[in-house]
Design a protein around this motif. Structure first.
Motif, PDB file in Angstrom:
ATOM      1  N   SER A 272     -39.904  33.462   4.018  1.00  0.00           N
ATOM      2  CA  SER A 272     -38.622  33.083   4.231  1.00  0.00           C
ATOM      3  C   SER A 272     -38.152  33.815   5.534  1.00  0.00           C
ATOM      4  O   SER A 272     -38.713  35.053   5.777  1.00  0.00           O
ATOM      5  N   TRP A 273     -37.626  33.111   6.648  1.00  0.00           N
ATOM      6  CA  TRP A 273     -37.322  33.550   7.793  1.00  0.00           C
ATOM      7  C   TRP A 273     -35.675  33.883   7.608  1.00  0.00           C
ATOM      8  O   TRP A 273     -34.776  33.015   7.400  1.00  0.00           O
ATOM      9  N   ASN A 274     -35.188  34.932   8.236  1.00  0.00           N
ATOM     10  CA  ASN A 274     -33.624  35.350   8.289  1.00  0.00           C
ATOM     11  C   ASN A 274     -33.816  36.378   9.360  1.00  0.00           C
ATOM     12  O   ASN A 274     -34.575  36.814  10.156  1.00  0.00           O
ATOM     13  N   GLU A 275     -32.270  36.172  10.135  1.00  0.00           N
ATOM     14  CA  GLU A 275     -31.984  36.937  11.210  1.00  0.00           C
ATOM     15  C   GLU A 275     -31.792  38.354  10.781  1.00  0.00           C
ATOM     16  O   GLU A 275     -31.535  39.240  11.719  1.00  0.00           O
ATOM     17  N   LYS A 276     -31.421  38.448   9.627  1.00  0.00           N
ATOM     18  CA  LYS A 276     -30.816  40.027   9.013  1.00  0.00           C
ATOM     19  C   LYS A 276     -31.674  39.985   7.705  1.00  0.00           C
ATOM     20  O   LYS A 276     -32.021  39.308   7.067  1.00  0.00           O
ATOM     21  N   ILE A 277     -31.654  41.381   7.295  1.00  0.00           N
ATOM     22  CA  ILE A 277     -32.081  41.680   6.193  1.00  0.00           C
ATOM     23  C   ILE A 277     -30.928  41.591   4.786  1.00  0.00           C
ATOM     24  O   ILE A 277     -29.672  41.610   5.395  1.00  0.00           O
ATOM     25  N   ASN A 278     -31.497  40.818   3.881  1.00  0.00           N
ATOM     26  CA  ASN A 278     -30.495  40.562   2.787  1.00  0.00           C
ATOM     27  C   ASN A 278     -30.390  41.873   2.001  1.00  0.00           C
ATOM     28  O   ASN A 278     -31.201  42.136   1.061  1.00  0.00           O
ATOM     29  N   PHE A 279     -29.424  42.403   2.048  1.00  0.00           N
ATOM     30  CA  PHE A 279     -29.165  43.947   1.453  1.00  0.00           C
ATOM     31  C   PHE A 279     -28.736  43.544  -0.143  1.00  0.00           C
ATOM     32  O   PHE A 279     -28.337  44.583  -0.759  1.00  0.00           O
ATOM     33  N   LYS A 280     -28.490  42.539  -0.540  1.00  0.00           N
ATOM     34  CA  LYS A 280     -27.994  42.129  -1.620  1.00  0.00           C
ATOM     35  C   LYS A 280     -28.664  42.052  -2.911  1.00  0.00           C
ATOM     36  O   LYS A 280     -28.412  42.477  -3.942  1.00  0.00           O
ATOM     37  N   SER A 281     -30.378  41.889  -2.385  1.00  0.00           N
ATOM     38  CA  SER A 281     -31.197  41.903  -3.554  1.00  0.00           C
ATOM     39  C   SER A 281     -31.387  43.442  -4.306  1.00  0.00           C
ATOM     40  O   SER A 281     -31.257  44.552  -3.553  1.00  0.00           O
ATOM     41  N   LYS A 282     -31.524  43.268  -5.538  1.00  0.00           N
ATOM     42  CA  LYS A 282     -31.397  44.699  -6.104  1.00  0.00           C
ATOM     43  C   LYS A 282     -33.093  44.985  -6.493  1.00  0.00           C
ATOM     44  O   LYS A 282     -33.236  46.211  -7.007  1.00  0.00           O
ATOM     45  N   LYS A 283     -33.750  44.194  -6.076  1.00  0.00           N
ATOM     46  CA  LYS A 283     -35.610  44.315  -6.223  1.00  0.00           C
ATOM     47  C   LYS A 283     -35.649  45.701  -5.187  1.00  0.00           C
ATOM     48  O   LYS A 283     -35.187  45.959  -4.166  1.00  0.00           O
ATOM     49  N   PRO A 284     -36.863  46.363  -5.660  1.00  0.00           N
ATOM     50  CA  PRO A 284     -37.325  47.370  -4.956  1.00  0.00           C
ATOM     51  C   PRO A 284     -37.981  46.828  -3.684  1.00  0.00           C
ATOM     52  O   PRO A 284     -38.392  45.639  -3.653  1.00  0.00           O
ATOM     53  N   SER A 285     -38.004  47.234  -2.492  1.00  0.00           N
ATOM     54  CA  SER A 285     -38.539  46.951  -1.192  1.00  0.00           C
ATOM     55  C   SER A 285     -39.565  47.603  -0.448  1.00  0.00           C
ATOM     56  O   SER A 285     -39.582  48.970  -0.422  1.00  0.00           O
ATOM     57  N   ILE A 286     -40.439  46.874   0.120  1.00  0.00           N
ATOM     58  CA  ILE A 286     -41.448  47.473   1.076  1.00  0.00           C
ATOM     59  C   ILE A 286     -41.082  46.868   2.477  1.00  0.00           C
ATOM     60  O   ILE A 286     -41.419  45.874   2.506  1.00  0.00           O
ATOM     61  N   ILE A 287     -40.708  47.723   3.463  1.00  0.00           N
ATOM     62  CA  ILE A 287     -40.221  47.259   4.655  1.00  0.00           C
ATOM     63  C   ILE A 287     -40.886  48.010   5.798  1.00  0.00           C
ATOM     64  O   ILE A 287     -41.118  49.155   5.710  1.00  0.00           O
ATOM     65  N   TYR A 288     -41.232  47.005   6.640  1.00  0.00           N
ATOM     66  CA  TYR A 288     -42.186  47.731   7.716  1.00  0.00           C
ATOM     67  C   TYR A 288     -42.167  47.073   8.905  1.00  0.00           C
ATOM     68  O   TYR A 288     -41.340  45.975   9.100  1.00  0.00           O
ATOM     69  N   SER A 289     -42.252  47.910  10.119  1.00  0.00           N
ATOM     70  CA  SER A 289     -42.111  47.042  11.449  1.00  0.00           C
ATOM     71  C   SER A 289     -42.916  47.858  12.651  1.00  0.00           C
ATOM     72  O   SER A 289     -43.532  49.083  12.340  1.00  0.00           O
ATOM     73  N   ASN A 290     -43.325  47.356  13.562  1.00  0.00           N
ATOM     74  CA  ASN A 290     -44.023  47.741  14.599  1.00  0.00           C
ATOM     75  C   ASN A 290     -43.571  47.287  15.958  1.00  0.00           C
ATOM     76  O   ASN A 290     -43.119  46.088  16.292  1.00  0.00           O
ATOM     77  N   GLU A 291     -43.205  48.326  16.650  1.00  0.00           N
ATOM     78  CA  GLU A 291     -42.249  48.003  18.025  1.00  0.00           C
ATOM     79  C   GLU A 291     -40.989  47.270  17.749  1.00  0.00           C
ATOM     80  O   GLU A 291     -40.761  46.079  18.317  1.00  0.00           O
ATOM     81  N   PHE A 292     -40.276  47.614  16.878  1.00  0.00           N
ATOM     82  CA  PHE A 292     -39.150  46.783  16.449  1.00  0.00           C
ATOM     83  C   PHE A 292     -37.703  47.604  17.122  1.00  0.00           C
ATOM     84  O   PHE A 292     -36.668  47.034  17.560  1.00  0.00           O
TER      85      PHE A 292
END
Length: 345
Positions: A135-155
């Motif tokens: 799914s594509w979003n312009e922002k992170i959905n911080f409402k989800s209660k599930k654990p997250s793996i978040i990553y970025s390169n040159e962001f």
């Protein structure tokens, strides 16, 4: 309205100088700005990122994130890439994890992307079975209660910065437009804010400060989210650990340095990331620092030399040697690019 005309109009109507970070925000994120209108990544664009250089970059990251999930999470989770570019990094991660299907079976995949052209490219280039999960979003959905793996390169390098310098008194850089000369120019203004001066006292010895409050705030939001719901955040970018002796703001067009006031909205404008700020923010939020090192150190620690050797022997290719050098050499990306990985476990 053309971006240049819009900025001139704002300055003229306000009858005051424009703060540098406000100017940069318009260049990059206005509807006619660089990240909404341009295709920035690739040999014919303005810059090439590590995933575009070699698949082994994404493979090391993919295996690292998988083993964290298997050891610490091992259930349904959010898998979020910030600024996925051409989709190359995600492709390489999925390819190297093909033997671990349970990872993506449990993942809710999200791309955080604002560039419409890059969204189109991502949907075209990601041809594996996981495309339907994204799914594509312009922002992170911080409402989800599930654990997250978040990553970025040159962001984080593309977040707007403010620039301060000390010459007897602290001054800040602003932007204005000269109607007679028909050009933009920098203007240095005395800092009068007591709150700002209190912050700047910490840099009296350094005498310069280039800071992105928006970048730090974004990083802190992710830290708080990870702390509350669990997971890990990995980011790699060009930047520095200690205090910086010079301003790092730069404009790149067609792989060459350019002036920030030329071709507004048509070029990449970025600055080096202060990883020490990230470290302080992570510690303040009581997160575990899994890694805090150069790109070279991270990639070597997690097996890039062994992986490169295996690929070289398997395909009898010398290209991998060149690619490896680009990624880990101190004269290339190895030292300039830094890595921080934080988690709640």
């Amino acid at each position: 309205m053309h971006l240049e005309e819009k900025i001139k109009s704002i300055i003229k109507s306000s009858k005051r100088d424009m703060r540098l970070d406000v100017f940069l925000e318009l260049l990059l994120y206005d509807k006619n700005g660089y990240y909404y209108q341009q295709k920035p990544i690739g040999k014919r664009a303005d810059f090439i990122t590590a995933p575009e250089i070699s698949q082994i970059f994404g493979e090391i990251i993919g295996i690292y994130l998988y083993y964290y999930w298997a050891k610490k999470i091992n259930k349904k989770f959010n898998f979020i890439e910030l600024g996925p570019g051409n989709g190359t990094l995600f492709n390489d991660i999925t390819n190297c994890l093909v033997k671990f299907p349970q990872f993506f079976e449990k993942a809710k995949v999200t791309f955080v992307e604002v560039n419409k052209e890059l969204k189109r490219i991502q949907k075209t280039k990601i041809k594996n079975k996981y495309l339907s999960k994204i799914s594509w979003n312009e922002k992170i959905n911080f409402k989800s209660k599930k654990p997250s793996i978040i990553y970025s390169n040159e962001f984080f390098d593309c977040f707007p910065v403010r620039q301060f310098f000390l010459k007897k008194i602290w001054k800040e850089k602003y932007v204005n437009y000269d109607e007679n000369l028909k050009k933009f120019f920098f203007k240095d203004k005395k800092v009068n804010s007591k709150k700002l001066l209190s912050l700047l006292k910490n840099f009296n010895e350094q005498k310069i400060l280039e800071i992105s409050l928006k970048r730090n705030s974004y990083f802190e939001k992710i830290c708080k989210y990870i702390k509350l719901n669990g997971g890990i955040f990995l980011t790699i970018d060009y930047g520095y650990f200690d205090s910086n002796e010079n301003f790092t703001l730069q404009a790149i067009q067609n792989h060459k340095f350019s002036h920030i006031f030329e071709d507004l909205g048509q070029k990449d404008v970025s600055s080096h990331v202060n990883f020490n700020d990230f470290l302080d923010i992570a510690k303040k939020n009581k997160l575990k620092i899994q890694e805090y090192c150069t790109q070279r150190e991270f990639l070597i620690k997690y097996g890039i030399l062994e992986r490169a050797k295996k690929i070289s022997e398997l395909f009898k290719s010398e290209d991998i040697v060149t690619q490896l050098d680009k990624l880990i050499s101190n004269k290339e990306m190895g030292k300039l690019f830094k890595c921080i990985v934080v988690s709640n476990l």
